[in-house]
Each structure stands twice: as C-alpha cells, then as structure tokens.
Design an enzyme around this catalytic site. Structure first.
Site, PDB file in Angstrom:
ATOM      1  N   GLU A 166      -7.720  -0.514   5.495  1.00  0.00           N
ATOM      2  CA  GLU A 166      -6.154  -0.464   5.230  1.00  0.00           C
ATOM      3  C   GLU A 166      -5.486  -1.189   6.751  1.00  0.00           C
ATOM      4  OE1 GLU A 166      -5.615   2.707   1.770  1.00  0.00           O
ATOM      5  OE2 GLU A 166      -5.408   3.220   3.766  1.00  0.00           O
ATOM      6  N   ASP A 201       1.016  -1.130  -0.117  1.00  0.00           N
ATOM      7  CA  ASP A 201       0.126  -0.090  -0.171  1.00  0.00           C
ATOM      8  C   ASP A 201       1.032   1.453  -0.040  1.00  0.00           C
ATOM      9  OD1 ASP A 201      -2.264   1.516  -0.059  1.00  0.00           O
ATOM     10  OD2 ASP A 201      -2.901   0.961   2.173  1.00  0.00           O
ATOM     11  N   LYS A 257      -1.887   7.782   6.375  1.00  0.00           N
ATOM     12  CA  LYS A 257      -2.620   7.083   5.529  1.00  0.00           C
ATOM     13  C   LYS A 257      -4.083   7.587   5.618  1.00  0.00           C
ATOM     14  CE  LYS A 257      -1.913   2.829   4.412  1.00  0.00           C
ATOM     15  NZ  LYS A 257      -2.072   3.208   2.965  1.00  0.00           N
TER      16      LYS A 257
END
Length: 227
Positions: free
Chosen positions: A110, A88, A101
C-alpha cells in the site's frame, strides 16, 4: 455505532469513491486499489464504470483476485509509469490526514503504491477519525529473523509490540502490532521506525498522507482535501 451501521457507512463511501474515480480518472489510466473491507466494497462499486478503467495495480493478492473477478485487468507496478488516483481505506486518520494502515497486513505494498500515485483518496467511516493516532495498534512489517530485535527497539521507544500470530504477509514477512503509542508527531515517528534494522516498513502514512478524504457519516458522505 453498530456493525450494521458501520457497514452502511462503508458502503456509501465506497459508492462515493467510485463516483470520484468516474469523474476524475483520465481515460486510459491505471487505478491504484488498496486492501481491506472498505476497499472491497469500493471494488464492487467499480462494476458499472469498469470499462472506463484501463487496469489497476493491486496492493495485495486478495485485492488482485477481487479485481480480476469483476473484469478489471491487473498491471505490475514496474510496468506502470503513472497512477493518477490511489483509493484505499485507513484504520485511523487524523486532522492532518496522516493515517495508520496495515490492519489487513498489506501496508508495504500500500505504501509503495501511495508513493507512486499522484493523488491518494482515503475512504473511511467516521469511526476512523481521531485527534491523535495510536489507539489502533500500529502494524510494522519485519523480516522474520529480526522480529525480536525490532520488538526490543520498539519497546525502548515506549511501544508494546505483539507478534500477529499465524500471519505472513504477501511479501513473506511477519507483522508486529504496536500498542501504547500516542503519536503526536507521525512524520517523525514514521522516519524513526523505518531506521530500525529489520523493519520493512511501518503502518504510519504520514510522510505521504492522504490528499482527499471521503468520510462516511450518519448524514452522508463528506469530502475534504488536505490543506
């Protein structure tokens, strides 16, 4: 750095990440795949090696659609016992491999996949590296009825929260983007924010940061591992 240069760096690191997966993902394993512009380029780079990948767990509906389009089967995380590698991007990453993030709004899923994964590979261009996190607004996913309460609590911590207008997460929640923070202790702040009632999770990935960083630079892709 121009947008064109940044895209080129993202493209190079996406290809490097696909090579990393080809070399390190055990045959018959499930791959974790994140969300965002760099993750999209990574998915495109998986096409030549898709037969090696048994399937993937996606961190968002958008990622799931893109994986399906290139013929990689999708798995529900509840049906998966292990994820050897999760790939990612990041909005910011510091020298200790803690990250911000959630610019794409998929931070909760995530973070869940990252918690399951044996190895978290962060793919980013050089502009995402910072000495101290916090220049990029920190996303916090909140239960809709608690938005005002969470915003007040964040203000007391010194942050300036702003509701991400017109955006609803895949989980049906809202996002507060918090500016004005200088995050010198990301592990402690991540834990503190998670204790605010009404918070689903926050975009600090510090308690479980990246293990490997593939960084796109003007001189090529640099690979480093967390100490």
């Amino acid at each position: 750095m121009s947008p064109e240069q940044q895209t080129q760096l993202k493209q190079s690191v996406a290809i490097a990440a696909a090579d990393y997966v080809a070399k390190n993902l055990p045959n018959g394993s499930i791959l974790g795949v994140g969300t965002g512009s760099t993750a999209n380029l990574f998915i495109d780079a998986l096409v030549p090696i898709r037969q090696k990948i048994r399937g993937a767990v996606a961190s968002s509906k958008a990622t799931a659609d893109r994986l399906t389009a290139i013929g990689i089967p999708l798995f529900d995380l509840n049906d998966v016992n292990a994820i050897p590698i999760y790939v990612d991007g990041a909005d910011e990453i510091d020298p200790g491999f803690s990250m911000i993030k959630g610019g794409g709004g998929a931070l909760t899923r995530e973070k869940i996949i990252a918690a399951v994964a044996d190895e978290f590979v962060c793919i980013a261009d050089a502009s995402k590296c910072v000495d101290v996190l916090g220049h990029f607004p920190l996303p916090i996913e909140v239960i809709p009825m608690a938005t005002a309460q969470v915003a007040r609590a964040i203000s007391r911590l010194g942050g300036s929260p702003s509701l991400r207008a017109g955006f609803i997460t895949d989980n049906g929640n809202q996002i507060l983007d918090v500016s004005g923070l200088s995050i010198t202790d990301p592990v402690a702040l991540e834990s503190t924010l998670n204790q605010i009632v009404g918070t689903v999770t926050n975009g600090l990935f510090a308690c479980r940061g990246a293990d490997v960083l593939l960084l796109g630079t003007a001189t090529g892709v640099e690979s480093s591992r967390r100490a």
